[in-house]
Design an enzyme around this catalytic site. Structure first.
Site, PDB file in Angstrom:
ATOM      1  CD  GLU A  86      -2.854 -15.264   4.107  1.00  0.00           C
ATOM      2  OE1 GLU A  86      -3.993 -15.703   3.878  1.00  0.00           O
ATOM      3  OE2 GLU A  86      -2.457 -14.157   3.712  1.00  0.00           O
ATOM      4  CD  GLU A 105       2.088 -11.096   1.367  1.00  0.00           C
ATOM      5  OE1 GLU A 105       0.959 -10.582   1.415  1.00  0.00           O
ATOM      6  OE2 GLU A 105       2.277 -12.321   1.178  1.00  0.00           O
TER       7      GLU A 105
END
Ligand SMILES: *[C@@H]1O[C@H](CO)[C@@H](O)[C@H](O)[C@H]1NC(C)=O
Ligand SMILES: *[C@@H]1O[C@H](CO)[C@@H](O)[C@H](O)[C@H]1NC(C)=O
Ligand SMILES: *[C@@H]1O[C@H](CO)[C@@H](O)[C@H](O)[C@H]1NC(C)=O
Ligand SMILES: *[C@@H]1O[C@H](CO)[C@@H](O)[C@H](O)[C@H]1NC(C)=O
Ligand SMILES: *[C@@H]1O[C@H](CO)[C@@H](O)[C@H](O)[C@H]1NC(C)=O
Ligand SMILES: *[C@@H]1O[C@H](CO)[C@@H](O)[C@H](O)[C@H]1NC(C)=O
Ligand SMILES: *[C@@H]1O[C@H](CO)[C@@H](O)[C@H](O)[C@H]1NC(C)=O
Ligand SMILES: *[C@@H]1O[C@H](CO)[C@@H](O)[C@H](O)[C@H]1NC(C)=O
Ligand SMILES: *[C@@H]1O[C@H](CO)[C@@H](O)[C@H](O)[C@H]1NC(C)=O
Length: 509
Positions: free
Chosen positions: A274, A381
């Site tokens: 991220e 994910e």
């Protein structure tokens, strides 16, 4: 590889308008700016057009984003799903009002749900399946006509996997549920720094090691998730307040420890999770922090693919940070860093979808842009929040991902209720399927070739289109009923250049 991308983004001439402009009136501006109007700077300066509504009755839907370069044309690609009818305006918005931005050859094309589906299917047939020709011969290499060829797929080679957590170590039901379905996994939290070094210098890999052992025993390949996480809130508590010096030391120890431990044992590393949304390491250690850790990870585990891993790149049109173009820009920065030459890189998009209609058009355009780099994309994910059509949306998203040519793997972050998977739950506490669990089982079934029975023609050929993976084929000689069984793999390596030929020679017939 990168040249392709810059060419894609920086063309001397724009592409022809796709679909001849589709619904757009005057797409090539052949009739001056007929049909087009100009909005003054006033409204933009007020900042109302950023994310909210442009007019009282209108709503702004962000459809795509491009980083324009000087002196050439950039392709702006995007999409939206209109759940309304009525007039719409397309708004081109520019961050830098000091430069002229030109727009040409605009296209807006409408697709029905069925058309979208059929395009998906066409792409799927091309990228996930291969035409096979069985060439059956017997005595003196003569073709064997009328032989029965029965084909059974043993395994699928497309990595479609699922997240697991530490409950797998203590629940036999969870182990059976998982191992009977999946050959690919990601540990949801157990390999993260905050899990393996809760207190400074007290490393404890017991759980992560045990989970990896479970995976190995069951032939499950694991993605390494993650070495670092750029979110300041997701550091081990003792790391948050370290000085620059101390952080440098602690982080060096962390990356050495986890990557050496699992070097060669994983199929991927999420190196700096991220880093489009967060900058913990960049702020403390400098702009090149991410790039340096990629270089370090590459040195420690040179044959494993190093991923970026982001949310909101395919699932959310409003979050500007992680749009596909910004993603590619960051990736370019990392890859151009001297230590990363030759590194295997990968593009991880998480795919945490909200409860509403997914915007598949936007998703596809984002995957197209990311895919133009030539690097493999994984959906890492995928889950969908609970809502009235959760399982339907889940299925649409998975189909879109699976049929995209640049997508090379999908991991869902879902699982049984008993293990705490409460966003997208696949099995109830008794391990019976939920509707979302049915979707997963159905798709895994759909993405494999069922048993096929075909017969050879006069040339001894039998042709069929097969999903990539490992197979057994049983050939029966018509006169004697003698059989031969052989294994083979459909790789798709020939990329559609005619059927892949598999020779089978029968000993007697
Ligand atoms: C737009 O596309 C047309 C072909 O449809 C092409 O002739 C034209 O040159 C393009 N526009 C520009 C500015 O190049
Ligand atoms: C935008 O539009 C929605 C629905 O039309 C409305 O509820 C909302 O208050 C508007 N927001 C602004 C900032 O005008
Ligand atoms: C079929 O197999 C035979 C025996 O191996 C071989 O001689 C022949 O060239 C093959 N035909 C094709 C089209 O590959
Ligand atoms: C060959 O296949 C056909 C159709 O699948 C089947 O009816 C027949 O019994 C098979 N013959 C042999 C010898 O296996
Ligand atoms: C390491 O973690 C395991 C599992 O949580 C625990 O049982 C064990 O006591 C820990 N070891 C140390 C030295 O703290
Ligand atoms: C986008 O990134 C900037 C800079 O890292 C950060 O300040 C901001 O909070 C991010 N926005 C979102 C929605 O995450
Ligand atoms: C970051 O790395 C690049 C090389 O990729 C280098 O040119 C630049 O000076 C570095 N920036 C800093 C702040 O160290
Ligand atoms: C889902 O699980 C998480 C983590 O265990 C928990 O924080 C959250 O409250 C749960 N949400 C629901 C809706 O049960
Ligand atoms: C071959 O198998 C088929 C179907 O199982 C059967 O009908 C046939 O009689 C068998 N032929 C011989 C020669 O055994």
């Amino acid at each position: 590889m990168w040249a392709i991308y810059s060419c894609f983004l920086c063309l001397e001439k724009p592409h022809k308008p796709h679909h001849g402009g589709g619904l757009i009136f005057n797409p090539e501006f052949k009739h001056d700016i007929e049909g087009w109007t100009l909005f003054g700077h006033g409204a933009m300066k007020e900042g109302r057009s950023q994310d909210g509504n442009r007019t009282a009755e209108g709503k702004l839907i962000r459809g795509g984003m491009a980083i324009a370069k000087h002196g050439c044309w950039s392709l702006l690609k995007g999409g939206m799903v209109a759940r309304f009818s009525g007039p719409v305006e397309i708004l081109f918005e520019c961050k830098n009002t000091k430069v002229d931005t030109w727009v040409d050859n605009v296209s807006l094309q409408q697709f029905t749900h069925e058309e979208w589906r059929s395009h998906q299917q066409k792409s799927l047939n091309k990228v996930r399946k291969t035409d096979m020709r069985f060439n059956v011969t017997c005595n003196n290499n003569t073709p064997l006509k009328g032989a029965n060829v029965t084909i059974k797929q043993i395994t699928s080679s497309f990595p479609f996997g699922c997240g697991i957590n530490h409950h797998i170590l203590t629940s036999e039901a969870y182990q059976n549920w998982f191992a009977s379905r999946f050959k690919f996994a990601t540990f949801t939290n157990e390999m993260k720094w905050y899990s393996t070094e809760r207190a400074e210098d007290k490393e404890n890999y017991t759980i992560s090691d045990s989970m990896l052992r479970f995976a190995k025993e069951n032939g499950i390949a694991v993605r390494g998730h993650n070495i670092f996480w750029d979110n300041p809130k997701q550091q081990p508590s003792w790391v948050k307040s370290l000085s620059r010096r101390a952080l440098q030391k602690a982080a060096a120890k962390r990356i050495n420890s986890v990557v050496k431990r699992y070097s060669g044992k994983l199929i991927a590393w999420d190196v700096m999770n991220e880093n489009l949304h967060f900058r913990f390491y960049e702020e403390k250690l400098g702009e090149n922090a991410s790039a340096e850790y990629y270089a370090e990870a590459y040195q420690l585990d040179p044959r494993t693919r190093m991923f970026m891993n982001e949310y909101n790149t395919i699932e959310n049109t409003r979050d500007v940070n992680a749009t596909a173009v910004n993603y590619v820009k960051k990736l370019e920065q990392i890859l151009s860093y001297p230590g990363n030459k030759g590194m295997l890189a990968g593009i991880g998009v998480q795919g945490h979808f909200g409860p509403g209609h997914p915007n598949l058009v936007y998703m596809r355009s984002a995957l197209d842009i990311l895919g133009s780099t030539g690097l493999p994309i994984w959906l890492t994910e995928v889950d969908v929040e609970r809502g009235p059509n959760q399982e339907l949306f889940f299925e649409e998203i998975l189909r879109e991902g699976y049929s995209h040519p640049a997508v090379e793997g999908i991991i869902i972050f879902a699982g049984p209720e008993a293990a705490g998977f409460n966003v997208t739950t696949l099995a109830a506490t008794d391990f019976k399927n939920t509707p979302a669990g049915d979707v997963v089982d159905k798709l895994m079934q759909n993405w494999k070739t069922g048993t096929k029975e075909i017969t050879t023609d006069t040339k001894g050929f039998a042709e069929v289109s097969l999903f990539h993976g490992d197979y057994n084929v049983i050939v029966t000689v018509p006169k004697t009923n003698d059989t031969t069984t052989v294994g083979f793999t459909v790789t798709g390596d020939n990329k559609g250049a005619g059927p892949e030929v598999f020779d089978i020679h029968m000993a007697s017939c």
